[in-house]
Enzyme design. Structure first.
Site, PDB file in Angstrom:
ATOM      1  N   SER A 126       0.837  -1.197   0.000  1.00  9.17           N
ATOM      2  CA  SER A 126       0.000   0.000   0.000  1.00  9.17           C
ATOM      3  C   SER A 126       0.870   1.244   0.000  1.00  9.17           C
ATOM      4  O   SER A 126       1.989   1.237   0.550  1.00  9.17           O
ATOM      5  CB  SER A 126      -0.866  -0.024   1.265  1.00  9.17           C
ATOM      6  OG  SER A 126      -1.471   1.228   1.464  1.00  9.17           O
ATOM      7  N   TYR A 151      -2.267  -1.302  10.770  1.00  5.46           N
ATOM      8  CA  TYR A 151      -2.471  -1.791   9.401  1.00  5.46           C
ATOM      9  C   TYR A 151      -1.259  -1.440   8.532  1.00  5.46           C
ATOM     10  O   TYR A 151      -0.657  -2.300   7.886  1.00  5.46           O
ATOM     11  CB  TYR A 151      -3.751  -1.193   8.797  1.00  5.46           C
ATOM     12  CG  TYR A 151      -3.831  -1.412   7.300  1.00  5.46           C
ATOM     13  CD1 TYR A 151      -4.115  -2.666   6.775  1.00  5.46           C
ATOM     14  CD2 TYR A 151      -3.576  -0.376   6.400  1.00  5.46           C
ATOM     15  CE1 TYR A 151      -4.154  -2.887   5.403  1.00  5.46           C
ATOM     16  CE2 TYR A 151      -3.612  -0.572   5.031  1.00  5.46           C
ATOM     17  CZ  TYR A 151      -3.896  -1.830   4.536  1.00  5.46           C
ATOM     18  OH  TYR A 151      -3.921  -2.053   3.177  1.00  5.46           O
ATOM     19  N   LYS A 155       1.831  -3.885   6.787  1.00  9.05           N
ATOM     20  CA  LYS A 155       2.235  -3.931   5.364  1.00  9.05           C
ATOM     21  C   LYS A 155       3.741  -3.691   5.254  1.00  9.05           C
ATOM     22  O   LYS A 155       4.433  -4.368   4.489  1.00  9.05           O
ATOM     23  CB  LYS A 155       1.482  -2.860   4.555  1.00  9.05           C
ATOM     24  CG  LYS A 155       0.014  -3.153   4.377  1.00  9.05           C
ATOM     25  CD  LYS A 155      -0.188  -4.288   3.392  1.00  9.05           C
ATOM     26  CE  LYS A 155      -1.593  -4.812   3.406  1.00  9.05           C
ATOM     27  NZ  LYS A 155      -1.769  -6.084   2.719  1.00  9.05           N
TER      28      LYS A 155
HETATM   29  P1  NAD Z   1     -10.916  -7.289   0.920  1.00 10.28           P
HETATM   30  O1  NAD Z   1     -11.150  -7.290   2.387  1.00 10.28           O
HETATM   31  O2  NAD Z   1     -12.064  -7.079   0.009  1.00 10.28           O
HETATM   32  O3  NAD Z   1     -10.165  -8.621   0.480  1.00 10.28           O
HETATM   33  C1  NAD Z   1      -9.332  -9.356   1.353  1.00 10.28           C
HETATM   34  C2  NAD Z   1      -9.792 -10.802   1.298  1.00 10.28           C
HETATM   35  O4  NAD Z   1      -8.951 -11.583   2.145  1.00 10.28           O
HETATM   36  C3  NAD Z   1     -11.218 -10.988   1.786  1.00 10.28           C
HETATM   37  O5  NAD Z   1     -11.932 -11.774   0.848  1.00 10.28           O
HETATM   38  C4  NAD Z   1     -11.080 -11.724   3.121  1.00 10.28           C
HETATM   39  O6  NAD Z   1     -12.166 -12.577   3.370  1.00 10.28           O
HETATM   40  C5  NAD Z   1      -9.782 -12.459   2.922  1.00 10.28           C
HETATM   41  N1  NAD Z   1      -9.013 -12.727   4.139  1.00 10.28           N
HETATM   42  C6  NAD Z   1      -8.698 -11.851   5.120  1.00 10.28           C
HETATM   43  N2  NAD Z   1      -7.921 -12.451   6.045  1.00 10.28           N
HETATM   44  C7  NAD Z   1      -7.738 -13.731   5.631  1.00 10.28           C
HETATM   45  C8  NAD Z   1      -7.002 -14.829   6.128  1.00 10.28           C
HETATM   46  N3  NAD Z   1      -6.288 -14.736   7.266  1.00 10.28           N
HETATM   47  N4  NAD Z   1      -7.023 -15.991   5.442  1.00 10.28           N
HETATM   48  C9  NAD Z   1      -7.739 -16.111   4.284  1.00 10.28           C
HETATM   49  N5  NAD Z   1      -8.450 -15.102   3.759  1.00 10.28           N
HETATM   50  C10 NAD Z   1      -8.437 -13.907   4.419  1.00 10.28           C
HETATM   51  O7  NAD Z   1      -9.786  -6.190   0.634  1.00 10.28           O
HETATM   52  P2  NAD Z   1      -9.257  -5.599  -0.736  1.00 10.28           P
HETATM   53  O8  NAD Z   1      -9.650  -4.186  -0.801  1.00 10.28           O
HETATM   54  O9  NAD Z   1      -9.581  -6.503  -1.842  1.00 10.28           O
HETATM   55  O10 NAD Z   1      -7.694  -5.625  -0.456  1.00 10.28           O
HETATM   56  C11 NAD Z   1      -6.891  -6.716  -0.869  1.00 10.28           C
HETATM   57  C12 NAD Z   1      -5.469  -6.472  -0.363  1.00 10.28           C
HETATM   58  O11 NAD Z   1      -4.986  -5.234  -0.861  1.00 10.28           O
HETATM   59  C13 NAD Z   1      -5.368  -6.389   1.151  1.00 10.28           C
HETATM   60  O12 NAD Z   1      -4.153  -7.016   1.555  1.00 10.28           O
HETATM   61  C14 NAD Z   1      -5.296  -4.905   1.410  1.00 10.28           C
HETATM   62  O13 NAD Z   1      -4.619  -4.603   2.608  1.00 10.28           O
HETATM   63  C15 NAD Z   1      -4.511  -4.417   0.202  1.00 10.28           C
HETATM   64  N6  NAD Z   1      -4.775  -3.020  -0.127  1.00 10.28           N
HETATM   65  C16 NAD Z   1      -6.052  -2.598  -0.346  1.00 10.28           C
HETATM   66  C17 NAD Z   1      -6.296  -1.262  -0.649  1.00 10.28           C
HETATM   67  C18 NAD Z   1      -7.691  -0.771  -0.897  1.00 10.28           C
HETATM   68  O14 NAD Z   1      -7.882   0.429  -0.970  1.00 10.28           O
HETATM   69  N7  NAD Z   1      -8.690  -1.625  -1.040  1.00 10.28           N
HETATM   70  C19 NAD Z   1      -5.228  -0.362  -0.721  1.00 10.28           C
HETATM   71  C20 NAD Z   1      -3.932  -0.825  -0.500  1.00 10.28           C
HETATM   72  C21 NAD Z   1      -3.715  -2.162  -0.208  1.00 10.28           C
HETATM   73  C1  UD1 Z   2      -7.516   4.813   3.471  1.00 11.87           C
HETATM   74  C2  UD1 Z   2      -6.475   4.392   4.455  1.00 11.87           C
HETATM   75  C3  UD1 Z   2      -5.297   3.819   3.711  1.00 11.87           C
HETATM   76  C4  UD1 Z   2      -5.759   2.662   2.833  1.00 11.87           C
HETATM   77  C5  UD1 Z   2      -6.863   3.178   1.906  1.00 11.87           C
HETATM   78  C6  UD1 Z   2      -7.437   2.118   1.039  1.00 11.87           C
HETATM   79  C7  UD1 Z   2      -6.842   5.921   6.352  1.00 11.87           C
HETATM   80  C8  UD1 Z   2      -6.264   7.033   7.153  1.00 11.87           C
HETATM   81  N1  UD1 Z   2      -6.110   5.535   5.284  1.00 11.87           N
HETATM   82  O1  UD1 Z   2      -6.930   5.738   2.590  1.00 11.87           O
HETATM   83  O2  UD1 Z   2      -4.298   3.374   4.599  1.00 11.87           O
HETATM   84  O3  UD1 Z   2      -4.683   2.154   2.092  1.00 11.87           O
HETATM   85  O4  UD1 Z   2      -7.912   3.720   2.696  1.00 11.87           O
HETATM   86  O5  UD1 Z   2      -8.185   1.200   1.792  1.00 11.87           O
HETATM   87  O6  UD1 Z   2      -7.908   5.415   6.650  1.00 11.87           O
HETATM   88  N2  UD1 Z   2     -13.308  10.975   3.073  1.00 11.87           N
HETATM   89  C9  UD1 Z   2     -14.338  11.830   3.395  1.00 11.87           C
HETATM   90  N3  UD1 Z   2     -15.506  11.283   3.859  1.00 11.87           N
HETATM   91  C10 UD1 Z   2     -15.694   9.940   3.993  1.00 11.87           C
HETATM   92  C11 UD1 Z   2     -14.634   9.065   3.661  1.00 11.87           C
HETATM   93  C12 UD1 Z   2     -13.439   9.625   3.207  1.00 11.87           C
HETATM   94  O7  UD1 Z   2     -14.210  13.043   3.286  1.00 11.87           O
HETATM   95  O8  UD1 Z   2     -16.771   9.513   4.450  1.00 11.87           O
HETATM   96  C13 UD1 Z   2     -12.059  11.543   2.563  1.00 11.87           C
HETATM   97  C14 UD1 Z   2     -10.859  11.232   3.413  1.00 11.87           C
HETATM   98  O9  UD1 Z   2     -10.665  12.207   4.379  1.00 11.87           O
HETATM   99  C15 UD1 Z   2      -9.744  11.217   2.365  1.00 11.87           C
HETATM  100  C16 UD1 Z   2     -10.435  10.770   1.073  1.00 11.87           C
HETATM  101  O10 UD1 Z   2     -11.833  10.970   1.303  1.00 11.87           O
HETATM  102  O11 UD1 Z   2      -9.280  12.519   2.174  1.00 11.87           O
HETATM  103  C17 UD1 Z   2     -10.183   9.333   0.741  1.00 11.87           C
HETATM  104  O12 UD1 Z   2     -10.497   8.542   1.887  1.00 11.87           O
HETATM  105  P1  UD1 Z   2     -10.458   6.950   1.856  1.00 11.87           P
HETATM  106  O13 UD1 Z   2     -11.283   6.456   0.730  1.00 11.87           O
HETATM  107  O14 UD1 Z   2     -10.785   6.463   3.229  1.00 11.87           O
HETATM  108  O15 UD1 Z   2      -8.957   6.623   1.490  1.00 11.87           O
HETATM  109  P2  UD1 Z   2      -7.602   7.069   2.226  1.00 11.87           P
HETATM  110  O16 UD1 Z   2      -7.849   7.822   3.453  1.00 11.87           O
HETATM  111  O17 UD1 Z   2      -6.723   7.694   1.206  1.00 11.87           O
END
Ligand code: NAD
Ligand code: UD1
Length: 345
Positions: A126, A151, A155
Site C-alpha cells: 500500500s 495496518y 504492510k
Molecule cells: P478485501 O477485504 O475485500 O479482500 C481481502 C480478502 O482476504 C477478503 O476476501 C477476506 O475474506 C480475505 N481474508 C482476510 N484475512 C484472511 C485470512 N487470514 N485468510 C484467508 N483469507 C483472508 O480487501 P481488498 O480491498 O480486496 O484488499 C486486498 C489487499 O490489498 C489487502 O491485503 C489490502 O490490505 C490491500 N490493499 C487494499 C487497498 C484498498 O484500498 N482496497 C489499498 C492498498 C492495499
Molecule cells: C484509506 C487508508 C489507507 C488505505 C486506503 C485504502 C486511512 C487514514 N487511510 O486511505 O491506509 O490504504 O484507505 O483502503 O484510513 N473521506 C471523506 N468522507 C468519507 C470518507 C473519506 O471526506 O466519508 C475523505 C478522506 O478524508 C480522504 C479521502 O476521502 O481525504 C479518501 O479517503 P479513503 O477512501 O478512506 O482513502 P484514504 O484515506 O486515502
C-alpha cells in the site's frame, strides 16, 4: 494448459477483479479465502463473467494443513497474496488481530511457498508504507516506514520479511505492489466493492448516499493546504489495478530479488472533485456537509507511476468518469452488495 496461480483473498474486492484479469490472460486460478470480509458469490460472479471455473478452498492462510493440501493438489506456478485485514481505524482497536492475519498469515504462506518451490510472489502492499513524512509524489526509492497505524505497519513489516526471504533464496522473485486508492468495479456490474457496515472509504460511502442508504456524506476537512481545501488522493480503477497484477506476474518470470512498484495514475484528485465527478456520472446529487478532519489523514499524496510504466509496461488507462460510472452501475445493480450473510466479521 495455462500457468496456475494461487490467489489468497481472491473473493475480496481487488482479488475478485484480478481473477477476471488473470483468467482473461489465460492463467488458471486457485483461490484460498476465509470469507471473513467477502462472499463466495463474488467467485460465482467471476465465473459468470469469464465462463471459466475458479477452484476455491475455504479457509485461513494460517492453516498450514490447508496450504499443504492446496500446494499438493495443484501445481502452483505463482502466488498473488491479497488476504489480510484492511480497515485502518479498526487496526488501532485490534492490533493483534491485524498482525496475526497480515504478518503471521504472510509468514505461514511464505513457508509453504518455499517448501513447495514456488518462485514468484506478488504482494498487495500500500502507499501507506511511505508514511507520514514522505514528499509527494511518492516514488519507490523513498525510504519507507513512519507508518502511523498497525495496518500500515503490518504492510511495511511484510515488505521487510519478503525482502529478506528473497535475499536468502535467489530462486524467489517478489513484486511489492503499492496500491494507491482503488475504486470502481467491473463494467458488467456483477462484481464490485461490498463493504461491511458503514463504509470507511470515500467512494463506497458516496455510492450508498446515492442509493439512499446514507443521508449525506461527511467531507472530512476543508481546511487542508490544497486547492479546494479537501484532501487529494490518487484514485485508480480497480480493473487497471487488476491488470497491474497480470503485468507483474509476467515481468517476474526469470527475475530474482524483490522489487516495488507504485500502482496509481500519478494524479491527485480532491474529495469535492470526486463528489462532482460522481454526480455527473450518475445524475444523482450527493448531499454533503463539511465535518472535522479525520485523525490520521494526510493532506495530499499521489504516485509517481513511471517505474511501472517503464518496467511493466503498465499504465492506468481508465479515467475518473469510468471509475464513477462503474461504481454507480455496480451499486444500482447490487444495492445490498452481495446481500447475503456469509460474513462472520
Ligand atoms: P478485501 O477485504 O475485500 O479482500 C481481502 C480478502 O482476504 C477478503 O476476501 C477476506 O475474506 C480475505 N481474508 C482476510 N484475512 C484472511 C485470512 N487470514 N485468510 C484467508 N483469507 C483472508 O480487501 P481488498 O480491498 O480486496 O484488499 C486486498 C489487499 O490489498 C489487502 O491485503 C489490502 O490490505 C490491500 N490493499 C487494499 C487497498 C484498498 O484500498 N482496497 C489499498 C492498498 C492495499
Ligand atoms: C484509506 C487508508 C489507507 C488505505 C486506503 C485504502 C486511512 C487514514 N487511510 O486511505 O491506509 O490504504 O484507505 O483502503 O484510513 N473521506 C471523506 N468522507 C468519507 C470518507 C473519506 O471526506 O466519508 C475523505 C478522506 O478524508 C480522504 C479521502 O476521502 O481525504 C479518501 O479517503 P479513503 O477512501 O478512506 O482513502 P484514504 O484515506 O486515502
Amino acid at each position: 494448459m495455462g500457468r496456475r496461480v494461487l490467489v489468497t483473498g481472491g473473493a475480496g474486492y481487488i482479488g475478485s477483479h484480478t481473477l477476471v484479469a488473470l483468467q482473461e490472460a489465460g492463467f488458471e486460478v486457485v483461490v484460498i479465502d476465509s470469507l471473513c470480509n467477502s462472499s463466495e458469490i463474488a467467485l460465482q460472479r467471476v465465473q459468470m463473467i469469464t465462463g471459466t471455473s475458479v477452484r476455491f478452498y475455504h479457509g485461513d492462510i494460517r492453516d498450514r494443513a490447508l496450504l499443504e493440501q492446496i500446494f499438493t493438489e495443484n501445481s502452483i506456478h505463482a502466488v498473488i497474496h491479497f488476504a489480510g485485514l484492511k480497515a485502518v481505524g479498526e487496526s488501532s482497536q485490534k492490533p493483534i488481530d491485524y498482525y496475526q492475519s497480515n504478518v503471521t498469515g504472510s509468514l505461514v504462506l511464505l513457508e509453504a511457498i518455499q517448501a513447495y518451490g514456488v518462485k514468484q510472489l506478488v504482494f498487495s502492499s500500500s502507499a501507506t508504507v511511505y508514511g507520514s513524512e514522505a514528499p509527494v509524489p511518492y516514488v519507490e526509492t523513498l525510504q519507507t516506514g513512519s507508518t502511523s497505524n498497525p495496518y500500515g505497519t503490518s504492510k511495511w513489516m511484510v515488505e521487510q520479511v519478503l525482502k529478506d526471504a528473497a535475499l536468502a533464496n535467489p530462486e524467489l522473485s517478489v513484486a511489492l505492489l503499492r496500491y494507491f486508492n482503488p475504486v470502481g468495479a467491473h463494467p458488467s456490474g456483477l462484481i464490485g466493492e461490498d463493504p461491511q457496515g458503514i463504509p470507511n472509504n470515500l467512494l463506497p460511502y458516496i455510492a450508498q448516499v446515492a442509493v439512499g442508504k446514507r443521508k449525506e456524506l461527511s467531507v472530512f476537512g476543508d481546511d487542508y493546504p490544497t486547492p479546494d481545501g479537501t484532501c487529494l488522493r490518487d484514485y485508480l480503477h480497480v480493473m487497471d489495478l487488476a491488470e497491474g497484477h497480470v503485468c507483474a506476474l509476467e515481468w517476474l518470470e526469470g527475475k530474482t530479488g524483490t522489487i516495488a512498484f507504485n500502482l496509481g495514475t500519478g494524479k491527485g484528485t480532491s474529495v469535492l472533485d470526486i463528489v462532482r465527478a460522481f454526480e455527473q456520472a450518475s445524475g444523482v446529487s450527493i448531499p454533503y456537509r463539511v465535518a472535522p478532519r479525520r485523525a490520521g489523514d494526510l493532506p495530499a499524496f499521489w504516485a509517481d507511476a513511471s517505474k511501472a510504466k517503464q518496467d511493466l509496461g503498465w499504465v492506468a488507462r481508465l479515467g475518473l468518469d469510468q471509475m464513477m460510472v462503474d461504481t454507480w452501475h455496480w451499486q444500482t445493480n447490487n444495492p445490498h452488495g452481495y446481500g447475503i450473510a456469509t460474513n462472520d466479521r
